[in-house]
Motif scaffolding. Sequence first.
Motif, PDB file in Angstrom:
ATOM      1  N   LEU A   1      90.970  53.431  37.138  1.00  0.00           N
ATOM      2  CA  LEU A   1      90.567  52.252  35.890  1.00  0.00           C
ATOM      3  C   LEU A   1      91.160  52.993  34.600  1.00  0.00           C
ATOM      4  CD1 LEU A   1      86.952  51.148  36.977  1.00  0.00           C
ATOM      5  CD2 LEU A   1      88.941  50.127  37.317  1.00  0.00           C
TER       6      LEU A   1
ATOM      7  N   ALA B   1      84.016  52.699  32.425  1.00  0.00           N
ATOM      8  CA  ALA B   1      85.490  52.649  31.768  1.00  0.00           C
ATOM      9  C   ALA B   1      85.666  51.724  30.575  1.00  0.00           C
ATOM     10  CB  ALA B   1      86.294  52.080  32.998  1.00  0.00           C
ATOM     11  N   ALA B   2      84.925  50.790  30.353  1.00  0.00           N
ATOM     12  CA  ALA B   2      84.975  49.951  29.300  1.00  0.00           C
ATOM     13  C   ALA B   2      84.628  50.887  27.890  1.00  0.00           C
ATOM     14  CB  ALA B   2      84.068  48.828  29.102  1.00  0.00           C
TER      15      ALA B   2
ATOM     16  N   ARG C   1      81.335  51.638  37.248  1.00  0.00           N
ATOM     17  CA  ARG C   1      82.476  52.110  36.820  1.00  0.00           C
ATOM     18  C   ARG C   1      83.396  51.190  35.927  1.00  0.00           C
ATOM     19  NH1 ARG C   1      82.890  53.531  42.692  1.00  0.00           N
ATOM     20  NH2 ARG C   1      83.805  51.738  43.373  1.00  0.00           N
ATOM     21  N   GLU C   2      83.262  49.839  36.180  1.00  0.00           N
ATOM     22  CA  GLU C   2      83.812  49.131  34.905  1.00  0.00           C
ATOM     23  C   GLU C   2      83.244  49.304  33.647  1.00  0.00           C
ATOM     24  OE1 GLU C   2      86.487  47.160  35.077  1.00  0.00           O
ATOM     25  OE2 GLU C   2      86.924  46.883  37.137  1.00  0.00           O
ATOM     26  N   ARG C   3      81.773  49.374  33.737  1.00  0.00           N
ATOM     27  CA  ARG C   3      80.987  49.646  32.305  1.00  0.00           C
ATOM     28  C   ARG C   3      81.337  50.847  31.859  1.00  0.00           C
ATOM     29  NH1 ARG C   3      75.143  48.270  33.588  1.00  0.00           N
ATOM     30  NH2 ARG C   3      74.852  48.724  31.076  1.00  0.00           N
TER      31      ARG C   3
ATOM     32  N   ASN D   1      87.600  53.788  27.990  1.00  0.00           N
ATOM     33  CA  ASN D   1      88.789  53.046  27.569  1.00  0.00           C
ATOM     34  C   ASN D   1      89.004  52.741  25.951  1.00  0.00           C
ATOM     35  OD1 ASN D   1      90.267  53.431  30.033  1.00  0.00           O
ATOM     36  ND2 ASN D   1      89.568  51.356  30.755  1.00  0.00           N
TER      37      ASN D   1
ATOM     38  N   HIS E   1      94.687  51.681  32.593  1.00  0.00           N
ATOM     39  CA  HIS E   1      94.449  51.395  30.991  1.00  0.00           C
ATOM     40  C   HIS E   1      95.515  52.428  30.148  1.00  0.00           C
ATOM     41  CE1 HIS E   1      92.570  49.457  27.696  1.00  0.00           C
ATOM     42  NE2 HIS E   1      92.476  50.580  27.293  1.00  0.00           N
TER      43      HIS E   1
ATOM     44  N   PRO F   1      81.458  49.524  41.872  1.00  0.00           N
ATOM     45  CA  PRO F   1      82.331  48.956  41.090  1.00  0.00           C
ATOM     46  C   PRO F   1      82.052  48.428  39.645  1.00  0.00           C
ATOM     47  CG  PRO F   1      82.631  48.227  43.292  1.00  0.00           C
ATOM     48  CD  PRO F   1      81.295  49.147  43.186  1.00  0.00           C
ATOM     49  N   ALA F   2      80.663  47.947  39.439  1.00  0.00           N
ATOM     50  CA  ALA F   2      80.209  47.344  38.394  1.00  0.00           C
ATOM     51  C   ALA F   2      79.931  48.506  37.466  1.00  0.00           C
ATOM     52  CB  ALA F   2      78.613  46.576  38.765  1.00  0.00           C
TER      53      ALA F   2
END
Length: 260
Positions: free
Chosen positions: A163, A119-120, A115-117, A123, A167, A112-113
Amino acid sequence: MFPRPVWAALAVVAFCGACAPAAPPVPVIPPAKAAFDYQLGGAYPPPAGVQVVSRDHSAPAAPGLYNICYVNAFQAQPGTEEEWDELVLRDANGEPIIDEDWNEALLDVRTPAKRERVAAKVNGWVDDCAARGYQAIEPDNYDSYTRSHDLLTAEDAQAFIRLLSAHAHEKGLAVAQKNTAELAGRHEANGLDFAVAEECGEQDGCDEYTSAFGDHVLVVEYTDAGLTHACDRWGGSLSIVRRDRDVTPAGSPGYVRETC
């Protein structure tokens, strides 16, 4: 006591504090069986009659058309591995996992961590797409897990694309499923609104997309045989174009664009 203008302003603020936030714009998918052009290798004036065009996120949208914004979401463009640093997927020896066909390093979306990075950054490109006037995004290499030497899973890919789709939808953009027919049946859960399918005519597999997306499938072929089969089977219902494999701009050596 506050002067009347200040009092009135405070009253408005107090009233609107209870207002619901404005709903995001509703994404619109491309029209079915629309004339389509695939311009990932460089933007050029669309041929007459084209209604839908896909371009790289660095390019401007084509005025007056339905524009799809391409983002390489699951792999790093050649030469950009250092920009991604530890977000590049690596094997047990620390070597990057490479898509040999395109010389692109796969991105690590296993946790998850991470993926969030990833995606940032992606996005951020999606935000640029919205600002440039695009109507949809095309996140590429959704199927990178199939080239990951079993380091990535289909579940990783789906968790990551959710994610991106969430967005994009907040920005009013529709989201394409790029290839990856085996996950088409999960498109609603993953927030995917239509499909861009490469060589499904060549592979006699366009039905795998139409069973999930109906007629909202944009087909890109790269051979005469693929175009012929796609047109014979699905030319009456789907958007179909043949391009040269490098999707070069019109006027370039090797440029090919044909339709049914």
